[in-house]
Design a protein around this motif. Sequence first.
Motif, mmCIF file in Angstrom:
data_model
loop_
_atom_site.group_PDB
_atom_site.id
_atom_site.type_symbol
_atom_site.label_atom_id
_atom_site.label_comp_id
_atom_site.label_asym_id
_atom_site.label_seq_id
_atom_site.Cartn_x
_atom_site.Cartn_y
_atom_site.Cartn_z
ATOM 1 N N UNK A 217 -28.651 2.648 22.920
ATOM 2 C CA UNK A 217 -28.084 1.493 23.616
ATOM 3 C C UNK A 217 -27.045 0.825 22.729
ATOM 4 N N UNK A 218 -26.062 0.202 23.377
ATOM 5 C CA UNK A 218 -24.911 -0.321 22.651
ATOM 6 C C UNK A 218 -25.137 -1.714 22.084
ATOM 7 N N UNK A 219 -26.248 -2.359 22.419
ATOM 8 C CA UNK A 219 -26.499 -3.710 21.921
ATOM 9 C C UNK A 219 -27.776 -3.774 21.108
ATOM 10 N N UNK A 220 -28.518 -4.859 21.295
ATOM 11 C CA UNK A 220 -29.758 -5.023 20.555
ATOM 12 C C UNK A 220 -30.919 -4.360 21.290
ATOM 13 N N UNK A 221 -32.033 -4.200 20.587
ATOM 14 C CA UNK A 221 -33.232 -3.586 21.160
ATOM 15 C C UNK A 221 -34.247 -4.686 21.439
ATOM 16 N N UNK A 222 -34.291 -5.145 22.664
ATOM 17 C CA UNK A 222 -35.197 -6.217 23.043
ATOM 18 C C UNK A 222 -36.505 -5.643 23.600
ATOM 19 N N UNK A 223 -37.458 -6.542 23.825
ATOM 20 C CA UNK A 223 -38.764 -6.140 24.338
ATOM 21 C C UNK A 223 -38.646 -5.332 25.620
ATOM 22 N N UNK A 224 -37.819 -5.824 26.572
ATOM 23 C CA UNK A 224 -37.777 -5.151 27.866
ATOM 24 C C UNK A 224 -37.166 -3.760 27.776
ATOM 25 N N UNK A 240 -27.534 -0.143 18.261
ATOM 26 C CA UNK A 240 -26.547 -0.443 17.235
ATOM 27 C C UNK A 240 -26.802 -1.797 16.586
ATOM 28 N N UNK A 241 -27.663 -2.618 17.214
ATOM 29 C CA UNK A 241 -27.924 -3.937 16.685
ATOM 30 C C UNK A 241 -29.414 -4.101 16.408
ATOM 31 N N UNK A 242 -29.864 -5.358 16.315
ATOM 32 C CA UNK A 242 -31.215 -5.655 15.839
ATOM 33 C C UNK A 242 -32.261 -5.579 16.949
ATOM 34 N N UNK A 243 -33.504 -5.290 16.588
ATOM 35 C CA UNK A 243 -34.615 -5.430 17.523
ATOM 36 C C UNK A 243 -35.242 -6.817 17.380
ATOM 37 N N UNK A 244 -36.079 -7.176 18.335
ATOM 38 C CA UNK A 244 -36.861 -8.405 18.237
ATOM 39 C C UNK A 244 -38.260 -8.075 17.725
ATOM 40 N N UNK A 245 -39.019 -9.113 17.371
ATOM 41 C CA UNK A 245 -40.386 -8.887 16.893
ATOM 42 C C UNK A 245 -41.248 -8.244 17.966
ATOM 43 N N UNK A 246 -41.114 -8.714 19.210
ATOM 44 C CA UNK A 246 -41.919 -8.137 20.287
ATOM 45 C C UNK A 246 -41.538 -6.688 20.543
ATOM 46 N N UNK A 260 -32.885 0.601 14.604
ATOM 47 C CA UNK A 260 -31.924 -0.469 14.822
ATOM 48 C C UNK A 260 -30.815 -0.441 13.791
ATOM 49 N N UNK A 261 -29.778 -1.257 14.043
ATOM 50 C CA UNK A 261 -28.604 -1.326 13.177
ATOM 51 C C UNK A 261 -28.060 0.072 12.879
ATOM 52 N N UNK A 262 -27.993 0.903 13.914
ATOM 53 C CA UNK A 262 -27.498 2.267 13.766
ATOM 54 C C UNK A 262 -25.976 2.235 13.810
ATOM 55 N N UNK A 263 -25.387 2.187 12.642
ATOM 56 C CA UNK A 263 -23.929 2.111 12.532
ATOM 57 C C UNK A 263 -23.517 2.476 11.108
ATOM 58 N N UNK A 264 -22.286 2.955 10.977
ATOM 59 C CA UNK A 264 -21.711 3.257 9.660
ATOM 60 C C UNK A 264 -22.604 4.190 8.837
ATOM 61 N N UNK A 265 -23.152 5.191 9.487
ATOM 62 C CA UNK A 265 -23.950 6.226 8.827
ATOM 63 C C UNK A 265 -25.195 5.673 8.125
ATOM 64 N N UNK A 266 -25.765 4.613 8.692
ATOM 65 C CA UNK A 266 -27.002 4.046 8.159
ATOM 66 C C UNK A 266 -27.785 3.431 9.308
ATOM 67 N N UNK A 267 -29.075 3.220 9.090
ATOM 68 C CA UNK A 267 -29.906 2.618 10.136
ATOM 69 C C UNK A 267 -31.229 2.170 9.536
ATOM 70 N N UNK A 268 -31.931 1.325 10.279
ATOM 71 C CA UNK A 268 -33.285 0.894 9.933
ATOM 72 C C UNK A 268 -34.276 1.517 10.897
ATOM 73 N N UNK A 269 -35.419 1.949 10.395
ATOM 74 C CA UNK A 269 -36.503 2.443 11.245
ATOM 75 C C UNK A 269 -37.579 1.369 11.266
ATOM 76 N N UNK A 270 -37.874 0.855 12.451
ATOM 77 C CA UNK A 270 -38.825 -0.238 12.586
ATOM 78 C C UNK A 270 -40.201 0.231 13.032
ATOM 79 N N UNK A 271 -40.280 1.402 13.641
ATOM 80 C CA UNK A 271 -41.558 1.962 14.075
ATOM 81 C C UNK A 271 -41.386 3.459 14.246
#
Length: 281
Positions: A217-224, A240-246, A260-271
């Motif tokens: 998805x091109x924006x943030x990763x929300x609960x829904x 490409x952007x941040x997830x929420x806690x939920x 999340x934050x999948x950009x510029x050849x880097x990313x975070x894995x939250x789960x």
Amino acid sequence: MGRVTARRRITRVDLDGATRTRPDTLAAEEPLEIRVGPAGGPRPPLAVTMRTPGNDLDLAIGFLVTEGVIASPDDVVTAQLCAGDNEPNTYNVVDVALAPGVEPPTTDPSRNFYTTSSCGVCGKASIDAVRVRSRHDLGADPVTVDATTLVTLPDTLRAAQKAFDATGGLHAAGLFTAAGDLVCVREDVGRHNAVDKVVGWAARNGRLPATGHVLMVSGRASFELVQKATLAGIPVLAAVSAPSTLAVDLAAESGLTLVGFLRDRAFNIYAGDKRVITPPR
């Protein structure tokens, strides 16, 4: 039928240049009413969502999947775009007739299904009401995705955003194989609508559950959005952007891999980090 884009006259103000009036291309936004009920019976309005016209049957079917109303296209007898009650006709109504044995949704005022283009769950009464249980065991999906593949997805998705090129005002969702091949892309003013359009396309093409796939998805990763991915059986969601806690909590609970934050050849894995194959340290 509505258009994806529309032209309007604007005033362009440039403090370093001239101020002038010119036409501009905007993303279209119109309401879509989804009516649902048994074939041969009454089909009352279930939801009204503000969306960009186009792929409306995908949107309606995807919405019903990701709200837990149906599980597959076999649960639907017919789905058709209707003129509605307005004059002139705008074709902003989708009428869905459910198959025999499929329980029609209850229209409960405390769980209002009106949604804006920015929020897929704003009208629902509580978190308990939106935490729809998936029929799919995402934790059992053995798919893995190479980190070198993940970092290519944003550029591939962006290259496929034709309406965004004209307007700069649309979100996108893309369904990819684990090898990075784009199989479906949809754009909409609403992030949740873009995802529903992808899920509806997958349902109508017999590709649910979407095991072994990645939803980008091109924006943030929300609960829904996490919930919609779990209801569609998609094991990996990347944004490409941040997830929420939920979103993170639901991903971990559901066995979904959330990036999340999948950009510029880097990313975070939250789960679900075990699904992502990373280079040796």
